[in-house]
Design an enzyme around this catalytic site. Structure first.
Site, short mmCIF file in Angstrom:
data_model
loop_
_atom_site.label_atom_id
_atom_site.label_comp_id
_atom_site.label_asym_id
_atom_site.label_seq_id
_atom_site.Cartn_x
_atom_site.Cartn_y
_atom_site.Cartn_z
N ASN A 167 30.43 -22.37 -29.95
CA ASN A 167 30.20 -22.13 -31.54
C ASN A 167 29.96 -20.59 -31.91
OD1 ASN A 167 28.85 -21.74 -34.09
ND2 ASN A 167 27.08 -23.29 -33.54
N HIS B 163 33.33 -27.27 -38.83
CA HIS B 163 32.46 -26.02 -38.04
C HIS B 163 32.36 -26.61 -36.49
CE1 HIS B 163 29.87 -23.24 -36.43
NE2 HIS B 163 28.92 -23.94 -36.56
N CYS C 2 26.79 -20.07 -40.16
CA CYS C 2 28.27 -20.86 -39.85
C CYS C 2 28.87 -21.33 -41.04
CB CYS C 2 27.85 -21.90 -38.95
SG CYS C 2 26.72 -21.56 -37.41
#
Ligand code: ACO
Length: 330
Positions: free
Chosen positions: A287, A257, A116
């Protein structure tokens, strides 16, 4: 000779057509819209078509970024793809995208795996290579097809992730104090066991048994990750602000993020910055790992949330564990 600035010339993003809502997931595993919304802030996520590869999504996002920048593929001499879900283990997704986009064969093209945090890592890498003077224009793409590595019977992971792509075109400028002002990157490999895919690599190649046990899917210790994510994102944000003599209230927009709304709210509290200064789209995409920040960056720009002179803070955290932050003046 003074170092030239690296500036973002254009952004683009792409989300697959199919929307998978929390209600849909409640028919697949023992969960509910209420649980997912209150624990994560996620309402829906996008799922790529079976024949839609990460390179296809990456190309769509890249074309939009190139159009936005007014740059032709022929001008790109550096192409970095941040991903943990490339089309295949070899060759790199960047090579496939190079061919599909028509980026010259003289360009350097490679994938970067920092989960990520992959986009922030790639941005830093691209900017360092550009300021070396050996490259002129970079395309940095974050793309994931996480739906292909999710265990759709594991409610603790399958409700959290989604697919998508974001891209930026980066070039050089003689104007001082604009563009990428700085980055901080970090890693804590001791916690690699908190978020991983155990099989399908070379240590434990896929076997009939591992496939039956869905060991090629993401496994995560969510509670531990949550605490470490908040701490690492807060620390890396504070570090970069201190390093560049910037107060938190001088940041117009934080693009974190997008893993969990509660993580973003916790960082907002720690940094004492109101949630209005945070860009949030986790509700619509879940996500998307390396794609999360470039998608958010593109949406923030296109919706007018970023203006000339603004300071933007990117802050990321992911498997590895990796983390990083970047400060950009527009
Ligand atoms: N639906 C319903 N119940 C569920 C679900 C679900 N989808 N998932 C777990 N539960 C249950 C658990 O089994 C547990 O039940 P129990 O108490 O009977 O054992 C209960 O809900 C509470 O589970 P917790 O894990 O304590 O829930 P928590 O509030 O910690 O939320 C979550 C879990 C959302 C995963 C949270 O820990 C989190 O977001 N962690 C960070 C995850 C993350 O950000 N990962 C990615 C970061 S890096 C990257 O982006 C790759």
């Amino acid at each position: 000779m003074p170092t030239r600035s690296t500036v973002i010339l254009g952004t683009g993003s792409y989300a697959p057509e199919r929307i998978l809502s929390n209600e849909d997931l409640a028919h697949m595993v023992d969960t509910s819209d209420e649980w997912i919304r209150t624990r994560t802030g996620i309402r829906e996520r996008r799922i790529a078509a079976p024949d839609e590869a990460p390179s296809d999504m990456g190309v769509r996002a890249a074309q939009r970024a190139l159009d936005d920048a007014g740059v032709r593929p022929a001008e790109i001499d550096l192409l970095i793809v941040a991903t943990v879900t490339p089309d295949m283990p070899m060759p790199a997704c960047a090579c496939i995208i190079q061919h599909k986009l028509g980026v010259p064969t003289t360009a350097a093209c490679f994938d970067l795996n920092a989960a990520c945090s992959g986009f922030v890592y790639s941005l830093d890498t691209a900017c360092a290579m550009l300021t070396s003077g050996r490259y002129r224009k970079a395309l940095v793409i974050g793309v994931e097809k996480l739906s292909a590595v999710l265990d759709w019977q594991d409610r603790t992971t399958c409700v959290l992730f989604g697919d998508g792509a974001g891209a930026t075109v980066i070039g050089l400028s003689d104007e001082p104090n604009v563009g990428l002002i700085g980055t901080r990157l970090g890693t804590s490999g001791a916690e690699a066991n908190l978020l991983y895919i155990s099989h399908g690599g070379t240590r434990s190649p896929a076997t009939t048994e591992s496939i039956a046990a869905r060991d090629h899917c993401i496994r995560m210790k969510g509670k531990e990750i949550f605490k470490l994510a908040v701490r690492a994102m807060d620390e890396t944000a504070r570090d970069i602000l201190e390093q560049h003599g910037v107060r938190a209230d001088q940041i117009s927009l934080v693009i974190p993020h997008q893993a969990n709304l509660r993580i973003i709210e916790a960082i907002s509290q720690y940094l004492e910055l109101p949630m209005e200064r945070f860009f949030v789209n986790v509700d619509r995409y879940g996500n998307t790992s390396a794609a999360s920040i470039p998608i958010a960056l593109d949406e923030a720009r296109r919706s007018g949330r970023i203006k000339a002179g603004d300071l933007t803070l990117l802050v990321a955290f992911g498997a590895g564990l990796t983390y990083g932050s970047a400060l950009i003046r527009w």
